[in-house]
Write a protein that holds these residues in place. Structure first.
Motif, short mmCIF file in Angstrom:
data_model
loop_
_atom_site.label_atom_id
_atom_site.label_comp_id
_atom_site.label_asym_id
_atom_site.label_seq_id
_atom_site.Cartn_x
_atom_site.Cartn_y
_atom_site.Cartn_z
N LEU A 117 -2.50 9.69 -11.69
CA LEU A 117 -3.13 8.67 -10.86
C LEU A 117 -2.33 8.32 -9.60
O LEU A 117 -2.81 7.59 -8.74
N ALA A 118 -1.12 8.88 -9.50
CA ALA A 118 -0.30 8.56 -8.33
C ALA A 118 -0.59 9.50 -7.16
O ALA A 118 -0.17 9.26 -6.03
N ALA A 119 -1.35 10.56 -7.45
CA ALA A 119 -1.54 11.60 -6.43
C ALA A 119 -2.83 11.43 -5.65
O ALA A 119 -3.48 12.40 -5.29
N GLN A 120 -3.23 10.19 -5.40
CA GLN A 120 -4.52 9.98 -4.73
C GLN A 120 -4.38 9.47 -3.30
O GLN A 120 -5.38 9.13 -2.68
N GLY A 121 -3.15 9.38 -2.82
CA GLY A 121 -2.95 8.86 -1.46
C GLY A 121 -2.71 7.37 -1.46
O GLY A 121 -3.14 6.66 -2.39
N PHE A 122 -2.02 6.91 -0.42
CA PHE A 122 -1.55 5.52 -0.33
C PHE A 122 -2.65 4.48 -0.55
O PHE A 122 -2.51 3.59 -1.37
N GLN A 123 -3.78 4.62 0.18
CA GLN A 123 -4.80 3.57 0.11
C GLN A 123 -5.41 3.44 -1.28
O GLN A 123 -5.59 2.34 -1.79
#
Ligand code: S3P
Length: 164
Positions: A117-123
Motif C-alpha cells: 500500500l506504500a507504492a501508490q504515490g504521495f497523494q
C-alpha cells in the motif's frame, strides 16, 4: 501494550525496545500472519486482496490479544471494524497510537517493496493516512509523537502505561 499507527511510524522499533526494557515477549501481527499462513503479506494481497489480508490479521489479533506481550500491529489493522473494536474494547492492554508528520512517514516507506500500500504515490498514500486518523484515535488510549528520539518515546509510553 499494543502499538498501532501508520506504516513507518516506528511501531516495530519501539515495540522491540519496550519488550527488552519490560522483559516481555515482542509480537508483531504482520510476522504472525506470515508465519501462521506460511506466505508473505505481499502475496496475500496479490491472491486475496486487502480484504483477505484484513480477515487473517483479525484472526491473528484475536488469538494474540490475551498474551502478556508487547504487540506491534500492521498499519491498517484499524480499517477492519472487528479489529478496531477488539483493540478498543480490550481490557488487558493499553493501546498506543504512534504518530509522526506524514511527510516523514512517507520518506520512510515509499521505497519499501514489502509494503503493497506504500507504492501508490504521495497523494494516494496521504489520503490513506488522513482517512485512517479517526480510527487510530478511536482504537487507542494515548497518542505518542514518534518524530523525536527513541528514548523520549520509550519514556513517555512507560510513564503513561504505569498510569503516572
Ligand atoms: C499495511 C501496513 C503493513 C502491513 C500491510 C498493510 C497498511 O504493516 O500490515 O502491508 O495497510 O498500512 P506496517 O505498518 O508494519 O508496515
Amino acid at each position: 501494550m499494543i502499538l498501532i499507527g501508520f506504516m513507518g511510524s516506528g511501531k516495530t522499533t519501539v515495540a522491540e525496545a519496550l519488550a527488552q526494557e519490560m522483559k516481555q515477549p515482542f509480537i508483531d501481527t504482520d510476522e504472525e500472519v506470515e508465519k501462521q499462513y506460511g506466505t508473505t503479506i505481499k502475496s496475500i494481497f496479490e491472491r486475496e486482496g486487502e480484504s483477505g489480508f484484513r480477515q487473517k490479521e483479525y484472526v491473528i489479533l484475536k488469538s494474540l490479544i490475551q498474551e502478556e506481550a508487547i504487540i506491534s500491529t500492521g498499519g491498517g489493522i484499524i480499517t477492519y471494524d472487528d479489529s478496531k473494536k477488539l483493540l478498543r474494547d480490550n481490557t488487558q492492554h493499553k493501546v498506543f497510537f504512534l504518530n509522526t508528520p506524514f511527510d516523514i512517514l512517507y520518506e520512510r516507506i515509499k521505497d519499501d517493496p514489502s509494503r503493497p500500500l506504500a507504492a501508490q504515490g504521495f497523494q494516494k498514500v496521504r489520503t490513506l493516512y488522513e482517512g485512517r486518523l479517526n480510527a487510530y484515535h478511536f482504537a487507542s488510549d494515548h497518542t505518542i509523537d514518534t518524530s523525536g528520539p527513541l528514548i523520549l518515546t520509550l519514556d513517555e509510553i512507560m510513564r503513561l502505561n504505569s498510569g503516572l
